[in-house]
Enzyme design. Structure first.
Site: not given
Length: 317
Positions: A229-230, A232, A258-259
């Site tokens: 997420g935030a 990295g 995520g893709d």
């Protein structure tokens, strides 16, 4: 060429709210965006945008508007016999970027539908640099579908990436090393589901994420990219472990981030970049996607790997 399989594709409807989501209330909607999606489809979109040819295998009727839209976007879409209509997934996005997803299960498949998907992948894998198996499995599919397909793809000449969750992810790991892909891309919570750990803790602690990812590498997985997420992402391979911090990003929608990260890694490998540079490109793609509405996939000129900070994690794996 990058080959993708999306066994449970969806029409992704993104509903953007003017204010914070309030259960049981009537709220104003700022916009609604419908896009043909699914993890593998998103990766094919990113590939075409980066001028790399892509074939997307999806269960759909040949004249389905979903297929026609992919073809018009330049994706070589290869539909196979579907069990029913393509499902719709709804993402509700708040002004601060918080996204609530409502995913429908999709039509129940039988052995003939699964065989058609597997055959469509196997016949094309030999001419593909990468084959990406991505997303949830439809109702009726055995949890080991991906694990079995990875084992069948071994020796075909393609590198294999898998991005899934829940029972299919657990089945993939249970079948290691026979099912070991060249890349796995769990997020922190998916990694936690394999160990019984705390997903929030893993996403906040890159060293913990790397240590857990290293156990998968020791079981034969060539590379594990853990998105946080935030915070990295972490990359672990037999050569070492690295953590990347994204540039400051105003989050609009996390759908597809995520893709995009997975594609960034694959793109870096195709370009012959080393592990830290692949991780940098993965995080740059993911953060760029988070700054775009809906499931919009970033174009290469929107991606800034030069703003990503990568550090080695000592003592791992």
């Amino acid at each position: 060429m990058i080959l993708t399989l999306t066994p449970n594709p969806s029409v992704d409807r993104t509903v953007t709210l003017a204010g914070e989501l309030a259960r049981g209330q009537v709220q104003r909607v700022e916009s609604i965006i419908d896009q043909g999606g699914g993890k593998g489809v998103n990766i094919s979109r990113a590939s075409i945008s980066a001028l790399i040819p892509s074939i997307a295998v999806v269960p759909a009727e040949r004249d389905d508007p979903f297929v026609i839209e992919l073809l018009s976007a330049g994706i070589d879409c290869r539909p196979v016999r579907p069990a029913g209509p393509i499902r719709m997934n709804i993402a509700v996005t708040e002004p601060d970027g918080t996204t609530t997803k409502l995913n429908s299960p999709g039509a129940a498949v039988g052995p003939e539908h699964l065989a058609a998907m597997a055959d469509a992948v196997l016949v094309r894998a030999g001419s593909s640099a990468w084959t990406v198996l991505a997303g949830s499995l439809p109702t009726g599919a055995p949890a080991g579908f991906y694990a079995d397909l990875v084992a069948r793809l071994r020796g075909s000449g393609t590198k294999v990436a898998v991005d899934t969750s829940d029972e299919p992810l657990a089945a993939l790991v249970a079948a290691l090393p026979d099912s070991a892909p060249d890349l796995m891309k769990p997020n922190g919570h998916e990694l936690a589901s394999l160990t019984g750990g705390d997903g929030d803790l893993i996403e906040s602690d890159p060293c913990e994420a790397a240590a857990l990812a290293a156990t998968l590498v020791k079981q034969g997985v060539a590379a594990v990219l853990v998105t946080l997420g935030a915070n990295g992402a972490v990359l672990v391979t037999p050569a070492g472990a690295w953590h990347a911090v994204p540039p400051p990003t105003t989050v609009v929608s996390t759908v597809g981030a995520g893709d995009s990260s997975l594609f960034g890694y694959v793109l870096g490998e195709v370009r012959g970049l080393g592990e830290p540079e692949r991780l940098s490109l993965a995080v740059a793609y993911g953060s760029a996607a988070a700054g775009l509405p809906g499931t919009t996939i970033p174009a290469p000129d929107q991606v800034r790997p030069d703003l990503v900070r990568v550090t080695a994690l000592e003592g791992l794996p």
